[in-house]
Motif scaffolding. Structure first.
Motif, PDB file in Angstrom:
ATOM      1  N   TYR A  95       0.860  -1.181   0.000  1.00  0.00           N
ATOM      2  CA  TYR A  95       0.000   0.000   0.000  1.00  0.00           C
ATOM      3  C   TYR A  95       0.897   1.233   0.000  1.00  0.00           C
ATOM      4  CZ  TYR A  95      -3.198  -3.543   1.719  1.00  0.00           C
ATOM      5  OH  TYR A  95      -3.916  -4.698   1.864  1.00  0.00           O
ATOM      6  N   ALA A  96       0.544   2.219  -0.811  1.00  0.00           N
ATOM      7  CA  ALA A  96       1.326   3.449  -0.868  1.00  0.00           C
ATOM      8  C   ALA A  96       0.379   4.645  -0.912  1.00  0.00           C
ATOM      9  CB  ALA A  96       2.229   3.453  -2.099  1.00  0.00           C
ATOM     10  N   VAL A  97       0.639   5.602  -0.034  1.00  0.00           N
ATOM     11  CA  VAL A  97      -0.144   6.838   0.027  1.00  0.00           C
ATOM     12  C   VAL A  97       0.835   7.998  -0.016  1.00  0.00           C
ATOM     13  CG1 VAL A  97      -1.704   8.222   1.444  1.00  0.00           C
ATOM     14  CG2 VAL A  97      -1.942   5.751   1.415  1.00  0.00           C
ATOM     15  N   ALA A  98       0.558   8.967  -0.853  1.00  0.00           N
ATOM     16  CA  ALA A  98       1.374  10.180  -0.934  1.00  0.00           C
ATOM     17  C   ALA A  98       0.525  11.357  -0.483  1.00  0.00           C
ATOM     18  CB  ALA A  98       1.876  10.393  -2.353  1.00  0.00           C
ATOM     19  N   VAL A  99       1.098  12.167   0.390  1.00  0.00           N
ATOM     20  CA  VAL A  99       0.419  13.350   0.927  1.00  0.00           C
ATOM     21  C   VAL A  99       1.181  14.573   0.435  1.00  0.00           C
ATOM     22  CG1 VAL A  99      -0.288  14.515   3.033  1.00  0.00           C
ATOM     23  CG2 VAL A  99      -0.276  12.030   2.962  1.00  0.00           C
ATOM     24  N   PHE A 100       0.459  15.526  -0.144  1.00  0.00           N
ATOM     25  CA  PHE A 100       1.077  16.721  -0.716  1.00  0.00           C
ATOM     26  C   PHE A 100       0.643  17.964   0.060  1.00  0.00           C
ATOM     27  CE2 PHE A 100       0.950  13.574  -4.023  1.00  0.00           C
ATOM     28  CZ  PHE A 100       2.183  13.691  -4.626  1.00  0.00           C
ATOM     29  N   ARG A 108      -3.474  17.757  -1.048  1.00  0.00           N
ATOM     30  CA  ARG A 108      -4.164  16.602  -1.636  1.00  0.00           C
ATOM     31  C   ARG A 108      -3.504  15.298  -1.181  1.00  0.00           C
ATOM     32  NH1 ARG A 108      -0.575  17.876  -5.790  1.00  0.00           N
ATOM     33  NH2 ARG A 108       0.225  16.055  -6.906  1.00  0.00           N
ATOM     34  N   ILE A 109      -4.209  14.201  -1.450  1.00  0.00           N
ATOM     35  CA  ILE A 109      -3.747  12.857  -1.078  1.00  0.00           C
ATOM     36  C   ILE A 109      -3.881  11.968  -2.303  1.00  0.00           C
ATOM     37  CG2 ILE A 109      -4.129  10.904   0.463  1.00  0.00           C
ATOM     38  CD1 ILE A 109      -5.672  12.935   2.272  1.00  0.00           C
ATOM     39  N   GLU A 110      -2.852  11.158  -2.579  1.00  0.00           N
ATOM     40  CA  GLU A 110      -2.903  10.212  -3.698  1.00  0.00           C
ATOM     41  C   GLU A 110      -2.719   8.792  -3.171  1.00  0.00           C
ATOM     42  OE1 GLU A 110      -0.006  11.158  -6.654  1.00  0.00           O
ATOM     43  OE2 GLU A 110      -0.952  13.066  -7.164  1.00  0.00           O
ATOM     44  N   GLY A 111      -3.428   7.841  -3.780  1.00  0.00           N
ATOM     45  CA  GLY A 111      -3.290   6.435  -3.426  1.00  0.00           C
ATOM     46  C   GLY A 111      -4.234   5.971  -2.339  1.00  0.00           C
ATOM     47  N   ALA A 112      -5.120   6.832  -1.876  1.00  0.00           N
ATOM     48  CA  ALA A 112      -6.011   6.470  -0.777  1.00  0.00           C
ATOM     49  C   ALA A 112      -7.184   5.614  -1.221  1.00  0.00           C
ATOM     50  CB  ALA A 112      -6.528   7.732  -0.090  1.00  0.00           C
ATOM     51  N   GLU A 113      -7.479   5.586  -2.516  1.00  0.00           N
ATOM     52  CA  GLU A 113      -8.662   4.852  -2.988  1.00  0.00           C
ATOM     53  C   GLU A 113      -8.500   3.339  -2.867  1.00  0.00           C
ATOM     54  OE1 GLU A 113      -5.842   6.224  -5.974  1.00  0.00           O
ATOM     55  OE2 GLU A 113      -7.271   7.402  -4.835  1.00  0.00           O
ATOM     56  N   ASP A 114      -7.269   2.816  -2.814  1.00  0.00           N
ATOM     57  CA  ASP A 114      -7.040   1.373  -2.742  1.00  0.00           C
ATOM     58  C   ASP A 114      -6.794   0.867  -1.326  1.00  0.00           C
ATOM     59  OD1 ASP A 114      -7.247   1.273  -5.511  1.00  0.00           O
ATOM     60  OD2 ASP A 114      -5.095   1.624  -5.778  1.00  0.00           O
ATOM     61  N   LEU A 115      -6.888   1.725  -0.333  1.00  0.00           N
ATOM     62  CA  LEU A 115      -6.583   1.314   1.035  1.00  0.00           C
ATOM     63  C   LEU A 115      -7.710   0.494   1.649  1.00  0.00           C
ATOM     64  CD1 LEU A 115      -5.080   4.592   2.492  1.00  0.00           C
ATOM     65  CD2 LEU A 115      -3.868   2.535   1.788  1.00  0.00           C
ATOM     66  N   PRO A 116      -7.372  -0.553   2.413  1.00  0.00           N
ATOM     67  CA  PRO A 116      -8.404  -1.295   3.131  1.00  0.00           C
ATOM     68  C   PRO A 116      -8.742  -0.590   4.447  1.00  0.00           C
ATOM     69  CG  PRO A 116      -6.284  -2.321   3.499  1.00  0.00           C
ATOM     70  CD  PRO A 116      -6.058  -1.184   2.539  1.00  0.00           C
ATOM     71  N   SER A 117      -9.891  -0.946   4.989  1.00  0.00           N
ATOM     72  CA  SER A 117     -10.220  -0.456   6.329  1.00  0.00           C
ATOM     73  C   SER A 117      -9.379  -1.248   7.330  1.00  0.00           C
ATOM     74  CB  SER A 117     -11.706  -0.642   6.616  1.00  0.00           C
ATOM     75  OG  SER A 117     -12.004  -2.024   6.706  1.00  0.00           O
ATOM     76  N   GLU A 118      -9.396  -0.829   8.578  1.00  0.00           N
ATOM     77  CA  GLU A 118      -8.619  -1.543   9.596  1.00  0.00           C
ATOM     78  C   GLU A 118      -9.101  -2.981   9.744  1.00  0.00           C
ATOM     79  OE1 GLU A 118      -8.623   0.764  13.175  1.00  0.00           O
ATOM     80  OE2 GLU A 118      -7.654   2.462  12.201  1.00  0.00           O
ATOM     81  N   THR A 119     -10.418  -3.186   9.699  1.00  0.00           N
ATOM     82  CA  THR A 119     -10.977  -4.534   9.818  1.00  0.00           C
ATOM     83  C   THR A 119     -10.576  -5.403   8.636  1.00  0.00           C
ATOM     84  OG1 THR A 119     -12.859  -3.567  10.980  1.00  0.00           O
ATOM     85  CG2 THR A 119     -13.113  -5.813  10.182  1.00  0.00           C
ATOM     86  N   GLU A 120     -10.641  -4.864   7.431  1.00  0.00           N
ATOM     87  CA  GLU A 120     -10.240  -5.620   6.246  1.00  0.00           C
ATOM     88  C   GLU A 120      -8.761  -5.978   6.291  1.00  0.00           C
ATOM     89  OE1 GLU A 120     -13.385  -3.575   3.090  1.00  0.00           O
ATOM     90  OE2 GLU A 120     -11.337  -2.809   3.254  1.00  0.00           O
ATOM     91  N   PHE A 121      -7.942  -5.059   6.762  1.00  0.00           N
ATOM     92  CA  PHE A 121      -6.511  -5.325   6.855  1.00  0.00           C
ATOM     93  C   PHE A 121      -6.224  -6.464   7.831  1.00  0.00           C
ATOM     94  CE2 PHE A 121      -2.388  -4.416   8.904  1.00  0.00           C
ATOM     95  CZ  PHE A 121      -1.574  -4.590   7.814  1.00  0.00           C
ATOM     96  N   VAL A 122      -6.871  -6.447   8.979  1.00  0.00           N
ATOM     97  CA  VAL A 122      -6.671  -7.520   9.963  1.00  0.00           C
ATOM     98  C   VAL A 122      -7.122  -8.851   9.381  1.00  0.00           C
ATOM     99  CG1 VAL A 122      -7.437  -8.391  12.210  1.00  0.00           C
ATOM    100  CG2 VAL A 122      -6.775  -6.006  11.962  1.00  0.00           C
ATOM    101  N   GLU A 123      -8.238  -8.864   8.653  1.00  0.00           N
ATOM    102  CA  GLU A 123      -8.708 -10.105   8.032  1.00  0.00           C
ATOM    103  C   GLU A 123      -7.710 -10.613   6.995  1.00  0.00           C
ATOM    104  OE1 GLU A 123     -12.561  -9.173   6.479  1.00  0.00           O
ATOM    105  OE2 GLU A 123     -13.486  -9.149   8.467  1.00  0.00           O
ATOM    106  N   ARG A 124      -7.122  -9.724   6.211  1.00  0.00           N
ATOM    107  CA  ARG A 124      -6.145 -10.135   5.196  1.00  0.00           C
ATOM    108  C   ARG A 124      -4.874 -10.676   5.828  1.00  0.00           C
ATOM    109  NH1 ARG A 124      -6.428  -5.126   0.875  1.00  0.00           N
ATOM    110  NH2 ARG A 124      -8.628  -5.365   0.417  1.00  0.00           N
ATOM    111  N   MET A 125      -4.444 -10.076   6.915  1.00  0.00           N
ATOM    112  CA  MET A 125      -3.188 -10.475   7.544  1.00  0.00           C
ATOM    113  C   MET A 125      -3.339 -11.653   8.506  1.00  0.00           C
ATOM    114  SD  MET A 125      -0.966  -8.514   6.195  1.00  0.00           S
ATOM    115  CE  MET A 125       0.472  -8.660   7.211  1.00  0.00           C
ATOM    116  N   SER A 126      -4.560 -12.011   8.867  1.00  0.00           N
ATOM    117  CA  SER A 126      -4.759 -13.033   9.898  1.00  0.00           C
ATOM    118  C   SER A 126      -4.791 -14.450   9.371  1.00  0.00           C
ATOM    119  CB  SER A 126      -6.041 -12.740  10.673  1.00  0.00           C
ATOM    120  OG  SER A 126      -7.152 -12.894   9.807  1.00  0.00           O
TER     121      SER A 126
END
Length: 174
Positions: A95-100, A108-126
């Motif tokens: 995951y990559a997010v750039a803040v300008f 502005r913020i770039e790369g935020a559209e592909d981020l998972p929520s905290e719950t989704e991230f825990v499910e992916r990593m568990s």
């Protein structure tokens, strides 16, 4: 150097070959160990949604943490990158997010559209494990017993020495 007995030479080769075959057979079941590598700052969708245009750099740092990359040639950009590799049963993730910024304000913020929520991230990593949320609230009685026990453990503070009567010092010799 004495000449080797031709009858013993094949026997040595046989011994070496059988030792090689045995070690190969023993190691055939072994795999190369790859350590799990987690690097960077994970930024969730909830964290990015807390950002507002015009926030100061300090406010952005409070929400997202310290950026992983800051470019000395472009000081108006902060990069937050997170990678997870070699985690057993989990696909590699990045995951990559750039803040300008414009000046000291968030633009502005770039790369935020592909981020998972905290719950989704825990499910992916568990790796399919289910974690039950814990009740982290304390009743007033538990809070009171905690403060009482802390007061009982507290040591009396020694008296501090008084401040010096003067704060001026003599001139240093020249």
């Amino acid at each position: 150097m004495p000449a080797q007995n031709p009858a013993r030479l094949p026997r040595r080769w046989l011994t070496a070959a059988s030792a090689f075959a045995l070690s190969t057979a023993l190691l055939a079941g072994c795999a190369v160990y790859k350590p799990e590598v987690l690097q960077g700052n994970f930024v969730s969708r909830e964290q990015v949604s807390a950002l507002q245009p015009g926030m100061s750099r300090d406010q952005v740092r409070q929400v997202l943490g310290t950026p992983l990359l800051t470019d000395m040639f472009r000081s108006n950009r902060w990069d937050y990158v997170f990678t997870a590799q070699h985690r057993k049963g989990v696909e590699p993730q990045k995951y990559a997010v750039a803040v300008f910024f414009e000046g000291d304000a968030l633009a502005r913020i770039e790369g935020a559209e592909d981020l998972p929520s905290e719950t989704e991230f825990v499910e992916r990593m568990s790796d399919g494990k289910v974690y039950k949320p814990r009740n982290l609230e304390a009743s007033p009685e538990k809070l009171q017993s905690f403060t009482d026990s802390q007061k009982a453990k507290a040591k009396p503070q020694p008296e501090l020495p008084e401040a010096p009567s003067t704060t001026s010092y003599p001139a240093l010799p020249q």
